[in-house]
Design a protein around this motif. Structure first.
Motif, PDB file in Angstrom:
ATOM      1  N   ARG A  51     -37.926 129.571  64.084  1.00 20.44           N
ATOM      2  CA  ARG A  51     -36.664 130.309  64.074  1.00 20.44           C
ATOM      3  C   ARG A  51     -36.290 130.805  62.680  1.00 20.44           C
ATOM      4  O   ARG A  51     -35.393 131.651  62.547  1.00 20.44           O
ATOM      5  CB  ARG A  51     -35.536 129.425  64.605  1.00 20.44           C
ATOM      6  N   LEU A  52     -36.954 130.307  61.661  1.00 20.24           N
ATOM      7  CA  LEU A  52     -36.622 130.688  60.285  1.00 20.24           C
ATOM      8  C   LEU A  52     -37.387 131.959  59.922  1.00 20.24           C
ATOM      9  O   LEU A  52     -38.459 131.912  59.312  1.00 20.24           O
ATOM     10  CB  LEU A  52     -36.964 129.552  59.321  1.00 20.24           C
ATOM     11  N   THR A  53     -36.823 133.073  60.290  1.00 22.59           N
ATOM     12  CA  THR A  53     -37.495 134.358  60.056  1.00 22.59           C
ATOM     13  C   THR A  53     -37.122 134.994  58.719  1.00 22.59           C
ATOM     14  O   THR A  53     -37.664 136.040  58.364  1.00 22.59           O
ATOM     15  CB  THR A  53     -37.169 135.338  61.188  1.00 22.59           C
ATOM     16  N   LEU A  54     -36.207 134.402  57.972  1.00 23.72           N
ATOM     17  CA  LEU A  54     -35.877 134.931  56.652  1.00 23.72           C
ATOM     18  C   LEU A  54     -37.015 134.634  55.686  1.00 23.72           C
ATOM     19  O   LEU A  54     -37.819 133.719  55.912  1.00 23.72           O
ATOM     20  CB  LEU A  54     -34.558 134.352  56.143  1.00 23.72           C
ATOM     21  N   PRO A  55     -37.127 135.367  54.576  1.00 22.20           N
ATOM     22  CA  PRO A  55     -38.175 135.077  53.595  1.00 22.20           C
ATOM     23  C   PRO A  55     -38.000 133.672  53.004  1.00 22.20           C
ATOM     24  O   PRO A  55     -36.886 133.272  52.667  1.00 22.20           O
ATOM     25  CB  PRO A  55     -37.958 136.143  52.519  1.00 22.20           C
ATOM     26  N   VAL A  56     -39.103 132.946  52.906  1.00 18.68           N
ATOM     27  CA  VAL A  56     -39.067 131.582  52.364  1.00 18.68           C
ATOM     28  C   VAL A  56     -40.143 131.440  51.297  1.00 18.68           C
ATOM     29  O   VAL A  56     -41.291 131.868  51.486  1.00 18.68           O
ATOM     30  CB  VAL A  56     -39.297 130.533  53.466  1.00 18.68           C
ATOM     31  N   LEU A  57     -39.768 130.835  50.187  1.00 12.58           N
ATOM     32  CA  LEU A  57     -40.720 130.451  49.147  1.00 12.58           C
ATOM     33  C   LEU A  57     -40.774 128.935  49.089  1.00 12.58           C
ATOM     34  O   LEU A  57     -39.744 128.270  48.975  1.00 12.58           O
ATOM     35  CB  LEU A  57     -40.298 131.003  47.782  1.00 12.58           C
ATOM     36  N   VAL A  58     -41.968 128.390  49.163  1.00  8.70           N
ATOM     37  CA  VAL A  58     -42.200 126.955  49.022  1.00  8.70           C
ATOM     38  C   VAL A  58     -42.757 126.722  47.617  1.00  8.70           C
ATOM     39  O   VAL A  58     -43.836 127.215  47.273  1.00  8.70           O
ATOM     40  CB  VAL A  58     -43.196 126.450  50.082  1.00  8.70           C
ATOM     41  N   VAL A  59     -42.002 125.997  46.776  1.00 10.19           N
ATOM     42  CA  VAL A  59     -42.425 125.706  45.399  1.00 10.19           C
ATOM     43  C   VAL A  59     -42.561 124.199  45.250  1.00 10.19           C
ATOM     44  O   VAL A  59     -41.637 123.452  45.601  1.00 10.19           O
ATOM     45  CB  VAL A  59     -41.405 126.232  44.365  1.00 10.19           C
ATOM     46  N   HIS A  60     -43.682 123.761  44.683  1.00  7.40           N
ATOM     47  CA  HIS A  60     -43.872 122.312  44.533  1.00  7.40           C
ATOM     48  C   HIS A  60     -44.789 122.038  43.355  1.00  7.40           C
ATOM     49  O   HIS A  60     -45.476 122.928  42.845  1.00  7.40           O
ATOM     50  CB  HIS A  60     -44.466 121.714  45.809  1.00  7.40           C
ATOM     51  N   GLY A  61     -44.804 120.787  42.930  1.00  9.40           N
ATOM     52  CA  GLY A  61     -45.707 120.357  41.874  1.00  9.40           C
ATOM     53  C   GLY A  61     -46.951 119.723  42.463  1.00  9.40           C
ATOM     54  O   GLY A  61     -46.895 119.097  43.534  1.00  9.40           O
ATOM     55  N   THR A  62     -48.058 119.849  41.774  1.00  8.17           N
ATOM     56  CA  THR A  62     -49.299 119.255  42.280  1.00  8.17           C
ATOM     57  C   THR A  62     -49.321 117.740  42.113  1.00  8.17           C
ATOM     58  O   THR A  62     -50.161 117.066  42.707  1.00  8.17           O
ATOM     59  CB  THR A  62     -50.514 119.852  41.548  1.00  8.17           C
ATOM     60  N   ALA A  63     -48.395 117.191  41.307  1.00 12.28           N
ATOM     61  CA  ALA A  63     -48.340 115.743  41.086  1.00 12.28           C
ATOM     62  C   ALA A  63     -47.145 115.099  41.784  1.00 12.28           C
ATOM     63  O   ALA A  63     -46.716 114.005  41.410  1.00 12.28           O
ATOM     64  CB  ALA A  63     -48.290 115.452  39.586  1.00 12.28           C
ATOM     65  N   ASP A  64     -46.625 115.753  42.817  1.00 12.28           N
ATOM     66  CA  ASP A  64     -45.466 115.229  43.552  1.00 12.28           C
ATOM     67  C   ASP A  64     -45.893 114.045  44.421  1.00 12.28           C
ATOM     68  O   ASP A  64     -46.771 114.176  45.275  1.00 12.28           O
ATOM     69  CB  ASP A  64     -44.882 116.344  44.429  1.00 12.28           C
ATOM     70  N   VAL A  65     -45.257 112.877  44.221  1.00 13.47           N
ATOM     71  CA  VAL A  65     -45.603 111.684  44.994  1.00 13.47           C
ATOM     72  C   VAL A  65     -44.641 111.447  46.157  1.00 13.47           C
ATOM     73  O   VAL A  65     -44.871 110.542  46.963  1.00 13.47           O
ATOM     74  CB  VAL A  65     -45.643 110.427  44.096  1.00 13.47           C
ATOM     75  N   LEU A  66     -43.574 112.229  46.251  1.00  8.94           N
ATOM     76  CA  LEU A  66     -42.619 112.065  47.345  1.00  8.94           C
ATOM     77  C   LEU A  66     -42.878 113.075  48.466  1.00  8.94           C
ATOM     78  O   LEU A  66     -43.069 112.692  49.622  1.00  8.94           O
ATOM     79  CB  LEU A  66     -41.184 112.194  46.817  1.00  8.94           C
ATOM     80  N   THR A  67     -42.827 114.362  48.152  1.00  9.02           N
ATOM     81  CA  THR A  67     -43.223 115.387  49.129  1.00  9.02           C
ATOM     82  C   THR A  67     -44.566 115.931  48.650  1.00  9.02           C
ATOM     83  O   THR A  67     -44.629 116.922  47.924  1.00  9.02           O
ATOM     84  CB  THR A  67     -42.164 116.503  49.232  1.00  9.02           C
ATOM     85  N   VAL A  68     -45.615 115.260  49.050  1.00  6.56           N
ATOM     86  CA  VAL A  68     -46.945 115.499  48.484  1.00  6.56           C
ATOM     87  C   VAL A  68     -47.464 116.892  48.840  1.00  6.56           C
ATOM     88  O   VAL A  68     -47.006 117.511  49.807  1.00  6.56           O
ATOM     89  CB  VAL A  68     -47.932 114.416  48.944  1.00  6.56           C
ATOM     90  N   PRO A  69     -48.391 117.434  48.046  1.00  9.00           N
ATOM     91  CA  PRO A  69     -48.834 118.815  48.232  1.00  9.00           C
ATOM     92  C   PRO A  69     -49.282 119.169  49.651  1.00  9.00           C
ATOM     93  O   PRO A  69     -49.027 120.283  50.115  1.00  9.00           O
ATOM     94  CB  PRO A  69     -49.982 118.937  47.224  1.00  9.00           C
ATOM     95  N   ARG A  70     -49.932 118.255  50.348  1.00  8.22           N
ATOM     96  CA  ARG A  70     -50.387 118.633  51.691  1.00  8.22           C
ATOM     97  C   ARG A  70     -49.214 118.901  52.631  1.00  8.22           C
ATOM     98  O   ARG A  70     -49.324 119.711  53.558  1.00  8.22           O
ATOM     99  CB  ARG A  70     -51.313 117.562  52.270  1.00  8.22           C
ATOM    100  N   PHE A  71     -48.076 118.232  52.404  1.00  8.33           N
ATOM    101  CA  PHE A  71     -46.884 118.522  53.198  1.00  8.33           C
ATOM    102  C   PHE A  71     -46.350 119.911  52.876  1.00  8.33           C
ATOM    103  O   PHE A  71     -45.869 120.627  53.754  1.00  8.33           O
ATOM    104  CB  PHE A  71     -45.798 117.480  52.937  1.00  8.33           C
ATOM    105  N   GLN A  72     -46.433 120.296  51.599  1.00  6.75           N
ATOM    106  CA  GLN A  72     -45.970 121.615  51.193  1.00  6.75           C
ATOM    107  C   GLN A  72     -46.847 122.713  51.814  1.00  6.75           C
ATOM    108  O   GLN A  72     -46.346 123.743  52.279  1.00  6.75           O
ATOM    109  CB  GLN A  72     -46.016 121.746  49.671  1.00  6.75           C
ATOM    110  N   GLU A  73     -48.142 122.484  51.828  1.00  8.52           N
ATOM    111  CA  GLU A  73     -49.066 123.439  52.445  1.00  8.52           C
ATOM    112  C   GLU A  73     -48.771 123.580  53.934  1.00  8.52           C
ATOM    113  O   GLU A  73     -48.767 124.694  54.480  1.00  8.52           O
ATOM    114  CB  GLU A  73     -50.508 122.974  52.227  1.00  8.52           C
ATOM    115  N   ARG A  74     -48.526 122.462  54.576  1.00  7.75           N
ATOM    116  CA  ARG A  74     -48.224 122.475  56.018  1.00  7.75           C
ATOM    117  C   ARG A  74     -46.918 123.206  56.293  1.00  7.75           C
ATOM    118  O   ARG A  74     -46.816 123.971  57.257  1.00  7.75           O
ATOM    119  CB  ARG A  74     -48.156 121.033  56.527  1.00  7.75           C
ATOM    120  N   LEU A  75     -45.907 122.970  55.442  1.00  6.01           N
ATOM    121  CA  LEU A  75     -44.624 123.635  55.614  1.00  6.01           C
ATOM    122  C   LEU A  75     -44.795 125.147  55.522  1.00  6.01           C
ATOM    123  O   LEU A  75     -44.327 125.894  56.391  1.00  6.01           O
ATOM    124  CB  LEU A  75     -43.635 123.156  54.552  1.00  6.01           C
TER     125      LEU A  75
END
Length: 230
Positions: free
Chosen positions: A168-192
């Motif tokens: 349902r989120l059809t607006l433009p979205v940018l996902v920004v993350h760090g490669t050393a994130d231990v809380l929301t780890v990179p694979r979660f960001q890729e999936r999002l």
């Protein structure tokens, strides 16, 4: 392309001042950092018990056409704003965030035991190269948020799950993350990013979970670059 009005939404246990290190990086843009209920300008309000409730509390004051920038739990609040008000906002930037924010029981216990004088520390969430002065400044900022509000935030994180609503989120979205994130780890960001209809992703090398404090200029550049390229 000029940025639309930018609304900065802090993470769990934070407050509007949590974005102070980033404000200079947004030169030329109209930027507002908001407090969620229970702290800062909204200290007289009861803390919100869910991301949806937090979104409903701040929505009336947000300008139409704003670009929502949410860090961690703030990203969850941004998702709720976008779902509740389709077409109202220009875009959403998810900063070290996710559509599901499960919290380890040990963290919830530690936040529940924290006090105003000894807030739950998040040193472990920063990248390894973060200066000690930055860690100290962040700890001081956490002390501005009442313990009850911080606990409500973290519990709301643990309850948050909008994975089945991402289409349902059809607006433009940018996902920004760090490669050393231990809380929301990179694979979660890729999936999002791959689950959203109109999303792009930027990874900042060596940066941890606390992008607004670790890499404020790089974060602002990533947002400007994404917006200009649209």
């Amino acid at each position: 392309m000029p940025l639309p009005p930018v609304v900065l939404i802090h993470g769990a246990g934070g407050n509007a001042a949590s974005w102070a290190p980033t404000l200079a990086a947004w030169e030329g843009a109209t930027v507002t950092a908001v407090d969620l209920p229970g702290r800062g300008d909204r200290a007289d309000e009861a803390p919100a018990t869910s991301a949806a409730a937090a979104a409903a509390a701040i929505a009336p004051a947000l300008p139409p056409g704003a670009l929502l920038v949410g860090h961690s739990y703030g990203g969850a609040v941004g998702i709720e704003l976008a779902l509740a008000h389709p077409g109202r906002f220009a875009g959403l930037v998810m900063v070290a965030s996710s559509a599901r924010l499960r919290v380890a029981p040990a963290i919830l216990e530690a936040v529940a035991a924290a006090t105003a004088g000894a807030p739950f520390p998040l040193d472990f969430a920063f990248g390894a190269d973060t200066p000690a002065a930055t860690l100290a400044a962040y700890t001081a900022d956490l002390a501005r948020t009442p313990p009850a509000a911080a606990l409500a935030d973290w519990r709301a994180c643990d309850d948050f799950d909008r994975r089945d609503q991402l289409a349902r989120l059809t607006l433009p979205v940018l996902v920004v993350h760090g490669t050393a994130d231990v809380l929301t780890v990179p694979r979660f960001q890729e999936r999002l990013a791959s689950s959203l209809p109109a999303a792009e992703r930027v990874a900042l090398d060596g940066i941890g979970h606390m992008l607004p404090w670790e890499a404020p200029a790089a974060l602002a550049r990533a947002v400007r670059g994404w917006w200009d390229a649209r």
